[in-house]
Design an enzyme around this catalytic site. Structure first.
Site, PDB file in Angstrom:
ATOM      1  CD  GLU A  73     -25.309  40.886 -51.396  1.00 30.98           C
ATOM      2  OE1 GLU A  73     -25.077  39.723 -51.797  1.00 30.98           O
ATOM      3  OE2 GLU A  73     -24.398  41.650 -50.995  1.00 30.98           O
ATOM      4  CG  HIS A 116     -23.648  37.830 -55.407  1.00 25.12           C
ATOM      5  ND1 HIS A 116     -22.494  37.367 -56.012  1.00 25.12           N
ATOM      6  CD2 HIS A 116     -23.279  38.946 -54.721  1.00 25.12           C
ATOM      7  CE1 HIS A 116     -21.483  38.176 -55.719  1.00 25.12           C
ATOM      8  NE2 HIS A 116     -21.938  39.145 -54.938  1.00 25.12           N
TER       9      HIS A 116
END
Length: 497
Positions: A268, A271
């Site tokens: 994550e 991202h």
């Protein structure tokens, strides 16, 4: 100045309200997955449905559409201005095609479905989720028809996540990858160098101690926690941005097999970094976000796999693991490396290793194609899922949670999303190859000089936001579009050499 054309400036001034609506909707989405009480979904579903309609109305205001059309006919626009026109023309086309009732119904249904999915998964009850899933596929089929497609309804939905992607591209990609991956899986699992399982996978940990590890990793990565970023807990790890200055990630703590939560955080983070490194001059504009999910996944898979599962990173993070997790102290860095890189056909996509992961995506893409083409029904999904898992990886789910109910994506209406994970895997290997020609990647990871990697990504990919379509961006910055050869080469060199 990035934006100089007077007409573009007028468009961007009017777009700020549309951006603000998106900001509010993202904040609601984050809250829905983190802190909203379960029954709050009744109000949230209505609110987000109304906001979706408001967004559509603002995008389709005649004076706004007319401005975008005029801008599209202007000569001499710079690349950023052309990007604004391209992104808005694309969104206007989609919003014009979708009737307001369908936009509202999709929003309301998916808000409710996400809550039901969580409960159905925990209770192992597919029947509880089935009517919602049937409705979501039906609404998605209608959306594809309204948007329009040439050869397969999947085309319309794929293009919403990866600009220009067609069903034929996905079919050709997997037809080329599948034999190489099957060969790799057999060779790697029979060679025995990388273990099928590791005893650390069954060792429990205290969530508070793993949270400390995760936060330390993010500190090493210069993640601006508390300033421009957050780390929270959710049922399914995700990243969401409210803009360039507010990016939030989540993980989950299952209390066993500590690498799961660690790699969800690193994934994550990849991202989030993309959004955080977009040029601030693109804030509040249609191009102030990642260009596509494939490119986005390339960033997250690069950090999770190329960086995070490397021997260099294992050696770098080993002292932190020893400090917070007492049970790690009896293992050497090399033993931890093999724990991080177990290879076996497994049931759960998010826990799958690099070698087998793309087979999970192939399965989902095939099922989505069949569903959208009305070749199968929702009732067929559990058994088809199980039989295809057996065919592709030689394993069969024993529960719905291990099978058809494992992912949140369908409850969100994200049909056409899954193939972008494989595109991301291709891109992560391409970036490794290109980056390694300019910086000593392994050395940068081993010494914790992550800023060198971040700066390379910023200049090549991140700072441009959605200025260029994905294919053009990759050709411009890496010299070619998505290419599966780099992934096969990377996996072969790592796991078979």
């Amino acid at each position: 100045m990035v934006f100089e054309n007077p007409l573009i400036k007028e468009i961007l001034e009017k777009y700020r309200l549309i951006w603000a609506i998106g900001h509010a909707s993202s904040l609601m989405g984050w809250d829905s997955e983190t802190y909203m009480p379960m029954e709050g979904v009744k109000d949230r579903a209505v609110a987000r449905a109304e906001i979706s309609l408001l967004h559509q109305q603002l995008i389709l205001k005649p004076e706004f559409v007319e401005l975008v059309e005029k801008a599209g006919q202007q000569e001499g626009l710079n690349d950023f201005e052309k990007g604004v026109v391209r992104v808005l023309q694309r969104e206007i086309k989609i919003m014009k095609a979708l009737p307001p009732w369908l936009v509202a119904e999709l929003s309301k249904t998916t808000q409710e479905a996400m809550v039901v999915w969580r409960e159905a998964k925990s209770k192992n009850d597919f029947n509880m989720f089935k009517p919602y899933l049937a409705k979501i596929f039906d609404l998605s089929r209608k959306a594809a028809d309204y948007i329009g497609w040439e050869k397969h309804p999947y085309d319309a939905l794929l293009d919403m996540y990866e600009e220009g992607l067609k069903t034929s591209d996905v079919v050709n990609l997997f037809n080329g990858l599948k034999p190489s991956l099957k060969h790799l899986i057999v060779k790697v699992t029979t060679a025995g160098k990388y273990p099928r399982e590791h005893e650390l996978e069954k060792v429990p940990y205290e969530p508070s101690k793993m949270e400390a590890v995760n936060r330390k990793i993010l500190e090493f990565f210069n993640f601006p926690l508390g300033k421009r970023a957050r780390l929270d807990v959710s049922a399914h790890p995700f990243t969401i941005d409210m803009g360039i200055h507010d990016v939030r990630i989540t993980t989950r703590y299952e209390g066993v097999d500590f690498k799961r939560t660690m790699y969800s955080v690193i994934h994550e983070y990849g991202h989030a970094l993309y959004q955080l490194q977009i040029d601030p001059a693109l804030s509040y504009t249609p191009i102030g976000s990642g260009v596509s999910l494939g490119v986005h996944e390339g960033q997250s898979r690069f950090w999770e796999n190329i960086v995070g599962r490397s021997m260099s990173f294992t050696e770098f993070i080993y002292p932190v693991l020893k400090e917070h997790l007492e049970f790690v102290r009896k293992y050497t860095p090399e033993e931890i490396y093999y724990y991080f890189n177990t290879v076996r056909p497994s049931l759960i996509r998010v826990d799958a290793d690099e070698v087998t992961y793309n087979m999970h995506i192939l399965l989902r893409a095939e099922l989505e194609m069949l569903m959208l083409n009305n070749e199968i029904k929702v009732d067929d999904l559990p058994e088809l899922w199980n039989s295809k898992m057996d065919e592709l990886l030689g394993v069969k789910p024993k529960t719905y949670g291990e099978g058809v109910l494992q992912d949140i994506h369908w409850s969100m209406g994200s049909i056409g999303y899954f193939p972008t994970y494989t595109l991301g895997n291709l891109l992560s290997a391409q970036m490794k190859d290109a980056m390694s020609r300019e910086i000593k990647l392994e050395e940068a990871v081993r010494t914790g000089e992550f800023n060198r990697i971040q700066e390379w990504q910023k200049e090549r990919i991140h700072k441009w936001g959605a200025t260029y379509p994905p294919k053009q961006l990759l050709e411009k910055m890496l010299g070619e579009p998505y290419n599966s050869e780099y992934l096969v080469k990377y996996l072969s060199e790592k796991y078979l050499s």
